[in-house]
Write a protein that holds these residues in place. Structure first.
Motif, PDB file in Angstrom:
ATOM      1  N   PHE A   8      16.190   1.391  -1.273  1.00  0.00           N
ATOM      2  CA  PHE A   8      15.010   1.343  -0.410  1.00  0.00           C
ATOM      3  C   PHE A   8      13.928   0.560  -1.149  1.00  0.00           C
ATOM      4  N   THR A   9      13.565  -0.600  -0.614  1.00  0.00           N
ATOM      5  CA  THR A   9      12.561  -1.439  -1.272  1.00  0.00           C
ATOM      6  C   THR A   9      11.466  -1.815  -0.277  1.00  0.00           C
TER       7      THR A   9
ATOM      8  N   PHE B  18      11.222   0.955   4.604  1.00  0.00           N
ATOM      9  CA  PHE B  18      11.765   0.672   3.269  1.00  0.00           C
ATOM     10  C   PHE B  18      13.288   0.522   3.313  1.00  0.00           C
TER      11      PHE B  18
ATOM     12  N   GLU C  26       8.723   5.638   6.924  1.00  0.00           N
ATOM     13  CA  GLU C  26       9.152   5.420   5.533  1.00  0.00           C
ATOM     14  C   GLU C  26      10.638   5.091   5.464  1.00  0.00           C
TER      15      GLU C  26
ATOM     16  N   PRO D 116       7.918  -4.265   1.019  1.00  0.00           N
ATOM     17  CA  PRO D 116       7.627  -5.676   1.295  1.00  0.00           C
ATOM     18  C   PRO D 116       7.361  -6.473   0.014  1.00  0.00           C
TER      19      PRO D 116
ATOM     20  N   VAL E 164       0.855  -1.189   0.000  1.00  0.00           N
ATOM     21  CA  VAL E 164       0.000   0.000   0.000  1.00  0.00           C
ATOM     22  C   VAL E 164       0.894   1.243   0.000  1.00  0.00           C
TER      23      VAL E 164
ATOM     24  N   ASP F 120       1.450  -2.606   6.016  1.00  0.00           N
ATOM     25  CA  ASP F 120       2.626  -3.327   5.527  1.00  0.00           C
ATOM     26  C   ASP F 120       3.941  -2.599   5.813  1.00  0.00           C
ATOM     27  N   GLN F 121       3.854  -1.406   6.407  1.00  0.00           N
ATOM     28  CA  GLN F 121       5.068  -0.714   6.851  1.00  0.00           C
ATOM     29  C   GLN F 121       5.311  -0.903   8.352  1.00  0.00           C
TER      30      GLN F 121
ATOM     31  N   PRO G 103       0.168   2.672   6.520  1.00  0.00           N
ATOM     32  CA  PRO G 103      -0.344   1.371   6.078  1.00  0.00           C
ATOM     33  C   PRO G 103       0.314   0.210   6.835  1.00  0.00           C
TER      34      PRO G 103
END
Lengths: 548, 548
Positions: free
Chosen positions: A320-321, B174, B170, A323, A193, B198-199, B196
């Motif tokens: 920076f990647t 990431f 962030e 999930p 997201v 997933d972070q 979100p």
């Protein structure tokens, strides 16, 4: 009693009008023009994304087709003016006023339209400056953005090209504007997201990916020996003595040459691990060999680059990647990093005047700025010291009280004395001034101002403007590396020699560099194919760069 | 073959260790210390939020309780060092190195610990600068953050105090770091998604709200007539002639007085709609009357302010609010707005030297900077013109070529010549220099540098440093508004008179202001209760500010 919710009520009315043409949040592509006519109002401030790389192209095409009797006089506030449709809407009166940052491929047409009065120019900004205004006086009422995919609730996946999107959406959505996203597909679950659904009002299924331009790819095959010489001068004359670890490279063949010389010439100078470890940078393919040979610790990216996606996914320690495994870029944060956390910005330019002001304007083009003004400026709010920054500050003010003397960011202009089409890089007067006259602008579009530039590198040598003590020395230091251009030929030879004795000017031989060594064999990769091989086949160059 | 996923594997190991003490993503409060011991590694870079206002207090307390034999030598990279636990961890060896921005209430203790060698100081930053480094060389390996609530998937609601959280998350998430959030409650659905799921890797149910300090509340009852006079001078001598519409106010009684004078004195001067329309500002309660009487068009906020939540919810046209109705603040974007989109920063300080350098250091305190260095600096990357900015640029350089002459941000220091405890605001030498000596710092902690300051306002008048042509004029302009301080008494009276003739210095009478008019009756609200009444009962002052 004052109504304190006019914006919210206005958005509600637009939402209701839009929902009549949507199924939930989803708008069908064939209804898009009617939909935009339903939700847009004359005079709206609109951000049509419009980045430096990715484009909400389907939304741009649809906007160009709305009825100008219904939707007109829009005020466009977007970083990139790149697609023909971005200007078509001004021809037809759909849009009238423009605040932007970058217009690379449209620079000639945008200038013609400004001359002709078709575009009312607000201002040309650097990216971060335009983003800043989104939160103060240019908050978009409607944002037309682009993502890779959406789920049915409206959660967006922007993939490697996150770029401006979170910034645009945050300003628009919390500012009570309407956010409309074009997506390549609608899926059950997005891979990650990037934008939460409650910030997104409508989603258009474009059924194909948004348009992206490979803007940061430079073919090593086109790098000249003169460019290699300037790269050697930069590495040995600047990167090494200042010990620059945190930096940004502008785009161009000169900086590409530096990237390709790190694993050869840089390695020979013993610089590995000592310079170029932390970057604010777009994913330049020419940096692949340096990454592979262990020069680079970390890179934060403004945007992505076509063909680099799989490579970055396979190098998660560097990039920076998310999930999902793919890059998360962010232009606002990367520009902030370039401003405040980097010790050097180095980039090319087309014209430099005798005060060191530089501009990419030649003839009648309004190309905009992109990120250079932000990264090529001394961040005066910076308070953390670093060795290169302190050294630059000391050179600029050797007698100042140390604890009250700030450092300086290294801002370097690099190029050949004669550029494309044999045009001289050094000029008495910037073409930007003529443009300011013609368009009656308050400010000439200067990319980097002379008082922020610290060094100029050409094949004739390195000029250190930090060591100049007055305007005259500065002018002669610039003339002293201007080669056979008119500006260079008009130098005061004695003064230039004195500047050289003081190391204000350093020639290749002063740095122990033999110009005859500036050979293409120094490039660790000499073609796009070499880059692909260096990446272990992970870099997939766009077809236009493939000639094998 | 090099392993390119060491960071990812490291995170995976921590995730697995953490999951043994969690149920899904949820960690029980009683397991928190053991959990932190399981996921933290010696030497980790950790961001413990740690904002200017909100605090991840439950995580801070737990971190202070981990076994220093297991977790030690952490490198803390956080904007605020505010809670006792933020320093306790350095006493016990859990943490060793510190990079931060602000340490208001802990400024004396932090200095003692630095003197004693308990804290190894990286650097003191302005907020945006520290955020920038999160993406380059200070990327956190673990972030310990605070939110209002989470759903079971880990989506976070930060409510009005979003502040630093999206930026910290962030960079960390990431960057392959671990994100652990304390939340007040776990709910089925969060009111809006600020971060979100997933972070976010783990969520701790603290079962109570995070700690917030009402840092930006100033009681109008404490405003003095001298402060009212400085406010009148600022409004008539600066806001009016420059026509400043986009601005930031630092915190303090002088700026609070300006806010409370807009609907009275400002209205009388006919300035409504002409100044102070667009703000980058924390939600100052003292701005309520100006908002209510229609002065303000829009405010973007760094953070929230205790008691202002319902008022902001009821004024969505003015504040950035989410689909849940509550404020969305964002420190990174608001600082960016303050840097690039505002024409003025005005704030108080504790010491100003003869060059105009200012500092809030007095005695042995390391208070940090907060946002002032960023907003109180000239943004040299700015390229969009505005009337106040152009006028300031012209005053600084009247003979420069107009199209090549940049504007200047108005950076104003305001205060009484003698401040709290009768300490003179003007000094020959900043206390910050002594601190730099004691701690052997490369840079003295200067808040705003003299070369960025454009005006100084005291009860004696307004000094316009833009109009000074050399160092001596600048010094005398400063002495000329320094009143009966030693610095003021040592002025060159003839030169000061000449500067006054040139309007470099303007006395109250030069501006048509009678100091006897500086009366508390000019304040549109004279107490916290008045502010509450002005808000229609929507502002709910914290109990410590209630005396009725």
């Amino acid at each position: 009693m004052r109504d304190w919710n006019m914006k919210g009520r206005d958005r509600q009315a637009r939402l209701e009008a839009g929902r009549r043409l949507a199924s939930g949040k989803v708008v069908a592509a064939q209804d898009l023009v009617a939909f935009l006519e339903a939700v847009l109002r004359p005079g709206d401030r609109v951000c049509l994304e419009g980045d430096n790389q990715k484009q909400a192209d389907v939304l741009a095409k649809a906007l160009a087709k709305v009825d100008p009797a219904k939707v007109h006089d829009l005020h466009m506030v977007q970083s990139g003016v790149v697609l023909p449709e971005h200007l078509d809407i001004f021809e037809t009166g759909i849009a009238r006023r423009l605040d932007f940052s970058y217009s690379g491929p449209q620079s000639a047409r945008i200038a013609r339209m400004m001359f002709g009065g078709r575009i009312e120019l607000g201002a040309v900004h650097t990216y971060l400056e335009l983003f800043a205004r989104y939160f103060i006086d240019l908050t978009p009422q409607v944002a037309l953005i682009a993502a890779v995919s959406a789920d049915r609730a409206g959660n967006l996946y922007t993939g490697p090209n996150t770029e401006d999107t979170p910034t645009v959406v945050e300003a628009t959505s919390f500012g009570k504007g309407l956010v409309i996203a074009q997506v390549g597909e609608i899926v059950d679950q997005v891979p990650r997201v990037d934008i939460p659904a409650d910030q997104v009002h409508f989603v258009v299924n474009a059924q194909r990916p948004f348009y992206v331009e490979p803007l940061f790819t430079r073919d090593p095959a086109a790098i000249t020996e003169t460019q290699i010489l300037t790269a050697m001068l930069a590495i040995k004359g600047l990167y090494a003595p200042y010990g620059v670890r945190r930096l940004n490279h502008g785009i161009g063949f000169n900086t590409a040459a530096i990237e390709l010389l790190l694993p050869t010439y840089g390695e020979r100078l013993g610089l590995k691990g000592k310079v170029c470890t932390h970057w604010a940078l777009n994913p330049h393919p020419t940096l692949i060999p340096a990454i592979e040979s262990g020069w680079v610790e970390q890179i934060h990216c403004f945007g992505s680059e076509v063909g680099m996606e799989d490579y970055m996914r396979a190098r998660p320690d560097i990039f920076f990647t998310g999930p999902d495994g793919s890059l998360r870029s962010n232009r606002a944060f990367c520009q902030t990093a370039g401003l405040y956390a980097c010790d050097m910005f180095i980039g090319s330019t087309l014209q430099i005047d005798l005060a060191g002001n530089s501009s990419t304007i030649t003839g009648s083009r309004v190309a905009g700025f992109g990120g250079a003004p932000n990264m090529g400026s001394d961040a005066r709010g910076r308070r953390h010291p670093s060795a290169p920054w302190l050294r630059a500050g000391q050179e600029a003010d050797p007698t100042g009280a140390p604890a009250l003397r700030r450092g300086r960011k290294l801002v370097i202009q690099i190029g050949e004395t004669f550029g494309d089409g044999n045009a001289p890089m050094f000029v008495e007067r910037l073409s930007a001034l003529d443009l300011a006259d013609k368009l009656d602008l308050d400010l000439a579009p200067v990319m980097v101002y002379g008082d922020d530039v610290t060094h100029i590198v050409t094949e004739e040598g390195v000029a250190n403007l930090l060591l100049c003590r007055d305007k005259d020395e500065r002018e002669q230091a610039i003339r002293g590396v201007a080669g056979y251009t008119e500006v260079g030929r008009a130098r005061d030879r004695k003064m230039v020699e004195r500047l050289r004795e003081r190391k204000v000017i350093q020639r290749p031989e002063d740095l122990g560099i033999d110009p005859l060594d500036a050979d293409r064999s120094l490039l660790v990769a000499r073609s796009i194919k070499d880059l692909m091989i260096a990446s272990g086949g992970l870099y997939r160059p766009p077809s236009r760069f493939r000639n094998w």
